[in-house]
Design a protein around this motif. Structure first.
Motif, PDB file in Angstrom:
ATOM      1  N   VAL A 103       2.834   5.830 -20.115  1.00 27.38           N
ATOM      2  CA  VAL A 103       2.748   5.550 -18.677  1.00 27.38           C
ATOM      3  C   VAL A 103       4.167   5.358 -18.162  1.00 27.38           C
ATOM      4  N   LYS A 104       4.476   5.957 -17.033  1.00 27.93           N
ATOM      5  CA  LYS A 104       5.792   5.710 -16.420  1.00 27.93           C
ATOM      6  C   LYS A 104       5.664   4.531 -15.470  1.00 27.93           C
ATOM      7  N   LYS A 105       6.683   3.670 -15.498  1.00 26.58           N
ATOM      8  CA  LYS A 105       6.609   2.514 -14.596  1.00 26.58           C
ATOM      9  C   LYS A 105       7.698   2.603 -13.542  1.00 26.58           C
ATOM     10  N   ARG A 106       7.311   2.337 -12.338  1.00 25.83           N
ATOM     11  CA  ARG A 106       8.265   2.367 -11.243  1.00 25.83           C
ATOM     12  C   ARG A 106       8.278   0.980 -10.607  1.00 25.83           C
ATOM     13  N   ILE A 107       9.472   0.400 -10.580  1.00 29.05           N
ATOM     14  CA  ILE A 107       9.585  -0.951 -10.033  1.00 29.05           C
ATOM     15  C   ILE A 107       9.824  -0.853  -8.524  1.00 29.05           C
ATOM     16  N   GLU A 108       9.028  -1.547  -7.770  1.00 29.87           N
ATOM     17  CA  GLU A 108       9.196  -1.569  -6.312  1.00 29.87           C
ATOM     18  C   GLU A 108       9.602  -2.979  -5.904  1.00 29.87           C
ATOM     19  N   ILE A 109      10.752  -3.100  -5.264  1.00 31.19           N
ATOM     20  CA  ILE A 109      11.179  -4.414  -4.773  1.00 31.19           C
ATOM     21  C   ILE A 109      11.025  -4.442  -3.259  1.00 31.19           C
ATOM     22  N   ILE A 110      10.192  -5.336  -2.789  1.00 31.10           N
ATOM     23  CA  ILE A 110       9.949  -5.436  -1.350  1.00 31.10           C
ATOM     24  C   ILE A 110      10.651  -6.673  -0.821  1.00 31.10           C
ATOM     25  N   LYS A 111      11.627  -6.455   0.044  1.00 31.38           N
ATOM     26  CA  LYS A 111      12.317  -7.593   0.661  1.00 31.38           C
ATOM     27  C   LYS A 111      11.432  -8.147   1.762  1.00 31.38           C
ATOM     28  N   VAL A 112      11.379  -9.481   1.826  1.00 31.15           N
ATOM     29  CA  VAL A 112      10.534 -10.129   2.826  1.00 31.15           C
ATOM     30  C   VAL A 112      11.398 -11.069   3.651  1.00 31.15           C
ATOM     31  N   ARG A 113      11.336 -10.910   4.960  1.00 29.97           N
ATOM     32  CA  ARG A 113      12.166 -11.746   5.824  1.00 29.97           C
ATOM     33  C   ARG A 113      11.765 -13.209   5.678  1.00 29.97           C
ATOM     34  N   GLY A 114      12.764 -14.034   5.419  1.00 25.37           N
ATOM     35  CA  GLY A 114      12.520 -15.476   5.320  1.00 25.37           C
ATOM     36  C   GLY A 114      11.877 -15.904   4.018  1.00 25.37           C
ATOM     37  N   GLN A 120      11.434 -14.978  -0.582  1.00 24.18           N
ATOM     38  CA  GLN A 120      11.932 -14.241  -1.740  1.00 24.18           C
ATOM     39  C   GLN A 120      11.337 -12.841  -1.778  1.00 24.18           C
ATOM     40  N   SER A 121      12.085 -11.918  -2.342  1.00 24.43           N
ATOM     41  CA  SER A 121      11.571 -10.559  -2.486  1.00 24.43           C
ATOM     42  C   SER A 121      10.379 -10.532  -3.430  1.00 24.43           C
ATOM     43  N   VAL A 122       9.518  -9.557  -3.207  1.00 25.43           N
ATOM     44  CA  VAL A 122       8.351  -9.389  -4.064  1.00 25.43           C
ATOM     45  C   VAL A 122       8.577  -8.166  -4.948  1.00 25.43           C
ATOM     46  N   THR A 123       8.373  -8.325  -6.244  1.00 21.87           N
ATOM     47  CA  THR A 123       8.550  -7.204  -7.155  1.00 21.87           C
ATOM     48  C   THR A 123       7.186  -6.726  -7.620  1.00 21.87           C
ATOM     49  N   ASP A 124       7.022  -5.433  -7.599  1.00 25.10           N
ATOM     50  CA  ASP A 124       5.743  -4.834  -7.931  1.00 25.10           C
ATOM     51  C   ASP A 124       6.015  -3.686  -8.905  1.00 25.10           C
ATOM     52  N   THR A 125       5.216  -3.591  -9.953  1.00 26.57           N
ATOM     53  CA  THR A 125       5.378  -2.458 -10.861  1.00 26.57           C
ATOM     54  C   THR A 125       4.213  -1.510 -10.642  1.00 26.57           C
ATOM     55  N   TYR A 151       0.834  -1.201   0.000  1.00 21.33           N
ATOM     56  CA  TYR A 151       0.000   0.000   0.000  1.00 21.33           C
ATOM     57  C   TYR A 151       0.872   1.256   0.000  1.00 21.33           C
ATOM     58  N   HIS A 152       1.880   1.262   0.853  1.00 24.33           N
ATOM     59  CA  HIS A 152       2.736   2.449   0.908  1.00 24.33           C
ATOM     60  C   HIS A 152       3.555   2.619  -0.365  1.00 24.33           C
ATOM     61  N   ARG A 153       3.990   1.521  -0.958  1.00 23.64           N
ATOM     62  CA  ARG A 153       4.713   1.628  -2.231  1.00 23.64           C
ATOM     63  C   ARG A 153       3.774   2.143  -3.312  1.00 23.64           C
ATOM     64  N   ARG A 154       2.567   1.567  -3.341  1.00 23.22           N
ATOM     65  CA  ARG A 154       1.656   1.878  -4.440  1.00 23.22           C
ATOM     66  C   ARG A 154       1.052   3.277  -4.327  1.00 23.22           C
ATOM     67  N   THR A 155       1.000   3.821  -3.096  1.00 21.41           N
ATOM     68  CA  THR A 155       0.537   5.205  -2.992  1.00 21.41           C
ATOM     69  C   THR A 155       1.709   6.185  -3.165  1.00 21.41           C
ATOM     70  N   GLY A 156       2.876   5.667  -3.476  1.00 23.57           N
ATOM     71  CA  GLY A 156       3.990   6.542  -3.836  1.00 23.57           C
ATOM     72  C   GLY A 156       4.610   7.288  -2.672  1.00 23.57           C
ATOM     73  N   MET A 157       4.675   6.662  -1.503  1.00 26.64           N
ATOM     74  CA  MET A 157       5.249   7.356  -0.349  1.00 26.64           C
ATOM     75  C   MET A 157       6.735   7.673  -0.565  1.00 26.64           C
ATOM     76  N   VAL A 165      -1.204   4.792 -10.153  1.00 26.28           N
ATOM     77  CA  VAL A 165      -2.456   4.037 -10.213  1.00 26.28           C
ATOM     78  C   VAL A 165      -2.364   3.028  -9.079  1.00 26.28           C
ATOM     79  N   VAL A 166      -3.063   3.289  -7.989  1.00 26.72           N
ATOM     80  CA  VAL A 166      -2.810   2.525  -6.766  1.00 26.72           C
ATOM     81  C   VAL A 166      -3.220   1.052  -6.931  1.00 26.72           C
ATOM     82  N   TYR A 167      -4.411   0.823  -7.419  1.00 29.06           N
ATOM     83  CA  TYR A 167      -4.804  -0.560  -7.721  1.00 29.06           C
ATOM     84  C   TYR A 167      -5.328  -0.621  -9.153  1.00 29.06           C
ATOM     85  N   GLU A 168      -4.565  -1.291 -10.039  1.00 27.56           N
ATOM     86  CA  GLU A 168      -4.975  -1.339 -11.452  1.00 27.56           C
ATOM     87  C   GLU A 168      -6.190  -2.219 -11.662  1.00 27.56           C
TER      88      GLU A 168
END
Lengths: 810, 111
Positions: free
Chosen positions: A374-385, A387-392, A125-131, A401-404
């Motif tokens: 459209v500009k795309k911003r890649i967000e990589i979220i590291k998760v303890r224990g 694999q990282s989650v990648t979100d565009t 949510y924080h990544r997608r709202t562009g914090m 666009v918070v939720y496509e």
């Protein structure tokens, strides 16, 4: 055989050590946590304070002297501004490092790194709202200004100086519990913190609910139930204040907006009760002839407190007040010339725009009669224990666009966010807000105050002001987008440039008033102005209840002292009850009541309309009103799978007082046609039955302090680290707006004069360490509605019996 | 004898070495000094139990046990900080006892 035994025993020992060194789920490695040499026992602070301490610190230009008073509040004396903000960073990190870490982590969507997949949703949510995007832009703005750059960099150096010398056994206990290590502070963290404030105070939106309302009920009903100006109001800028400027032309509504508002076309919700109080009274109303200023910002209460108190002095400044851990400067406070405070404006600075993509690749969108990239911003979220989650995240010129798609939106959360919409949010823009505080900290008079406000952007605040020159003022202030009326009340068509924000209201044309005839200024999040202000700021504000009570009290006030103002901050009188209770009682029919109901009726008839902790009338009225409100609207607005926005209390009052036969009272699900009287009686019945079921017969257990749950939790909700439940008066719509875990997070009263005197308290303590005697030492004072006299030192050498220790950084 | 040696050594290295080094201390002390398995376990257990309890108290008493009183509420234990002290000492004791027992058993295996 002997070897088997030996190896077996050694194996068990190693296994035991392995178990004690391993984190299982949320349980920290027990050996690491419990062992007395490096574990949590090390966080137990001794009651004995070292009276004088000298520390060698790299990076300072000169010697810094820090005096600690009896509440462990630091009074910093530096010989230059660099050292001042360095020392602020240092002492704040010393007391609040984990809070600084967790808040900026949360803002930047990095909680999963330490707590695993359960925080993924909030991180996304924080990544997608562009914090982070917002913080990057804010930092750009700050770094363009050498003054802000110096503050942020020096503060960062100070924090890092503390972090670097910190041995693992001295990590704050929360790091040990979550088993991770503090990391270097970065300048962007200062910006992230301000963005978190923007999210809390200006990150809500009713647009999705309002748009659904429009589709379901049509324009006429929506205009009737959700008017642009409330039924009852007592605006911040006194009614009739003249606007001495020539306004810019107001933008024309777009074609789509007009079509939407025509009847024949078929086609993090804002939290009520979040708000604050502030006021300033002129010398004509005070005992000593100088103004008094008061402020109590209402926020979620937590241990450690959201605020950190300190005095900051250098050759350019000497200021006292509260800061936000993680950001330089004093946010609310006073010096020997001026004092200031803030409440939230509720300006509409977040709008949703429908996006039309060209195709499934979503790489182009329709705007201004052409396809745009459209500009795309890649967000990589590291998760303890894991694999990282990648979100565009897709960005149009409006924003992310918070939720496509519906599938990307988490079930049961963020119901107010429309899918497939781009978010235009002022907090994403470049800004230099801390410069406003830099100037306020050094302000000497009204002109300095006005100059400082120009730098402030978001979240917009009502800045109240008082000076030793005997001026008072209030300014709903921030960067306000120039809009057509109601632009952003409903979701906007993102392809039409006419729906874009059309520039800004010039800063000097923001509503403001100085030394009004009535002898006081105030704000409590209600409408900024009456309806003559030429610009559109929002269609709805917090309701007038607190504002009206404050203005009523201040209007009658004479010979005020700091103490009478303190008493006023604890006022529990309900304007809502004053407005509606007589009418509600009139509609009641006692002939069919049982004994409990009759008894409750007798109590509420005698009720003084105060939400005091020992009041049973308050519990009855509160329940009764909320049942009345629910019963009136629930059948229309609580619809499965459709997110609707219910009308306000204010509109409900109007319905009750002026439209008793309105169709809205009719419950669609019953064959008969209900009127206001029916709903009032049904609600009373249900309310009393509810109370009897939960608390037995009317009696001591019905007291408001018991019925209303009040508590302060640790930031991570750890049991034993919070205040526990306590009995307290107050509620959302009264001056003492204490409800559950939200309320006055800092109470301050400043008496201006030849010598300025400040009083203040927050629920908690300076230290964020649950093993410190200063973790919650101010809580009781706050709970009892008292204030501490704030110690303002004119110099490092001024002696005071309240100074308990001295720290010298060299 | 081994009790005292483990006590002094683990107390001393508790200040600058990781907590599990105490296991090595107990292991070696038992290997060289202890006489019987039971004696080894008991002296390792008792030494570490005492060291962990004393070190914890040295921090906790000047703190009037306010931290321990809070932290104990995170554990499924009665709401009294003494329980946390007991658990802490027990964990230390178990590690010390098991390590000493292993040292002793290994010595026996070599005999």
């Amino acid at each position: 055989m002997k070897f088997v035994k030996a190896f077996f025993s050694a194996g068990i020992t190693l296994l035991l050590i392995w178990v004690l060194k391993t984190k299982f789920g949320d349980i920290p490695p027990l050996g690491d946590f419990l062992n007395p040499a490096t574990g949590f026992w090390q966080n137990a602070e001794s009651k004995n304070i070292i009276p004088t301490e000298n520390l060698r610190i790299k990076g300072l230009y000169d010697k810094v002297t820090i005096k600690y008073d009896e509440h462990r509040i630091p009074h910093i004396f530096a010989n230059n501004d660099h050292d001042l903000y360095f020392a602020q960073g240092y002492v704040t990190a010393h007391d609040r490092l984990w809070q600084m870490d967790i808040q900026t982590r949360s803002a930047s969507g990095r909680l999963s790194e330490i707590v695993g997949p359960k925080a993924l949703e909030i991180d996304q949510y924080h990544r997608r709202t562009g914090m982070v995007y917002a913080a990057e832009n804010a930092l750009k703005g700050m770094f363009k200004n050498p003054v802000s750059r110096l503050m942020v960099n020096a503060y960062t150096e100070g924090v890092n100086n503390y972090v670097h010398q910190l041995a693992p056994e001295n990590y704050p206990i929360e790091f040990k519990l979550l088993s991770y290590a503090p990391e270097e502070w970065k300048p962007i963290n200062c910006a992230l913190l301000l963005k978190l404030m923007s999210e809390t105070l200006a990150g809500g939106s009713d647009q999705f609910g309002m748009t659904n309302n429009l589709k379901r009920f049509g324009a006429q009903a929506v205009n009737d139930l959700f008017p642009d100006y409330p039924f009852h109001e007592d605006p911040i800028i006194p009614v009739g204040t003249k606007w001495n400027f020539k306004p810019l032309p107001i933008p024309k509504p777009s074609a789509g907006f007009l079509a939407q508002m025509t009847e024949n076309i078929k086609s993090h919700e804002i939290m009520d009760g979040v708000g604050s109080n502030n006021w300033a009274i002129s010398g004509s109303k005070t005992a000593n002839g100088y103004p008094i200023l008061a402020n109590d910002p209402h926020l979620d209460l937590s241990f450690p407190s959201i605020w950190y108190q300190l005095q900051m002095s250098s050759p350019t400044v000497n200021v006292y007040g509260v800061s936000l851990p993680g950001s330089p400067c004093i946010i609310i406070g006073y010096n020997q010339k001026i004092s200031w405070g803030v409440t939230n404006v509720d300006a509409d600075v977040l709008d949703w725009y429908q996006v039309k993509f060209k195709d499934q690749t979503k790489s182009e969108y329709w705007y201004n009669n052409q396809w745009n990239k459209v500009k795309k911003r890649i967000e990589i979220i590291k998760v303890r224990g894991q694999q990282s989650v990648t979100d565009t995240v897709l960005y149009t010129h409006h924003g992310p666009v918070v939720y496509e798609t519906e599938s990307k939106k988490p079930v049961g959360h963020h119901g107010n966010i429309p899918v497939g919409n781009a978010m235009r949010w002022l907090a994403h823009d470049e800004s230099d807000d801390i410069m406003a505080f830099h100037l306020l900290n050094r302000g000497k008079n009204y002109n300095d105050y006005r100059q400082a406000l120009k730098y402030y952007s978001c979240p917009a605040q009502n800045f109240v002001f008082a000076s030793s020159d005997k001026d008072i003022a209030v300014t709903p202030n921030g960067k306000f987008p120039l809009k057509f009326k109601d632009q952003g009340k409903f979701i906007l068509d993102g392809s039409d440039p006419a729906n874009d924000w059309h520039g800004w209201i010039p800063a000097e044309q923001n509503p403001t008033v100085k030394n009004p005839l009535r002898g006081f200024v105030s704000s409590a999040n209600q409408s900024s102005t009456d309806q003559t202000y030429p610009y559109y700021i929002n269609w709805k504000f917090e309701q007038y209840y607190r504002g009206k009570r404050i203005n009523d009290k201040l209007g009658a006030l004479k010979n005020a002292t700091a103490d009478s103002i303190r008493t006023m901050q604890m006022d529990n009188y309900s304007i809502l009850a004053q407005d509606v209770l007589p009418a509600m009682l009139n509609y009641l029919d006692p002939s069919k009541m049982n004994r409990d109901q009759l008894e409750a009726l007798a109590i509420i008839k005698k009720w003084d309309k105060r939400y005091d902790a020992n009041s049973t009338g308050a519990s009855i009225f509160n329940k009764w009103w909320s049942k009345f409100y629910d019963t009136t609207w629930r059948d229309r607005f609580a619809v499965k799978d459709i997110f609707l926005k219910a009308p306000s209390y204010d509109r409900t009052e109007k319905l009750l007082l002026t439209e008793p036969n309105s169709n809205w009272f009719d419950n669609m699900h019953t064959p008969i046609k209900e009127t206001c009287a029916d709903i009032v009686n049904i609600a009373f019945n249900a309310a009393i039955n509810d109370l009897v079921r939960k608390y037995g017969k009317p009696g001591i257990k019905w007291q408001w302090g018991v019925v209303k749950k009040t508590y302060i939790n640790h930031l991570a909700g750890l049991p034993g680290f919070g205040s526990g439940e306590f009995s307290a008066g107050g509620t959302g719509g009264v001056i003492n707006a204490l409800k559950n875990n939200n309320g006055p997070s800092w109470r301050m009263v400043v008496q201006m004069g030849p010598v300025v005197k400040g009083y203040g308290v927050f629920p908690g303590g300076e230290s964020g360490n649950p093993g410190s005697f200063y973790y919650n030492d101010m809580f009781k004072t706050w709970k009892h509605g008292k204030l501490n006299e704030l110690l303002f030192l004119n110099s490092a050498t001024e002696s005071s019996g309240r100074i308990k220790s001295t720290l010298i950084l060299n | 004898m081994s009790f005292l040696i483990i006590l002094i050594l683990s107390f001393a290295c508790g200040f600058f070495l990781p907590w599990w080094v105490a296991a090595i201390v107990a292991f070696l002390a038992a290997f060289f000094i202890s006489k019987t398995s039971l004696q080894a376990f008991c002296s390792g257990f008792a030494a570490l139990f005492v060291v962990w309890a004393v070190l914890a108290l040295l921090k906790s008493l000047p703190n009037e046990n306010i931290l321990a009183g809070r932290v104990v509420q995170l554990f499924p234990l009665p709401n009294n900080w003494i329980w946390l002290l007991m658990v802490t000492a027990l964990v230390g004791g178990l590690v010390g006892g098991m390590a000493a027992l292993s040292g002793m058993l290994l010595k026996k295996a070599f005999k």
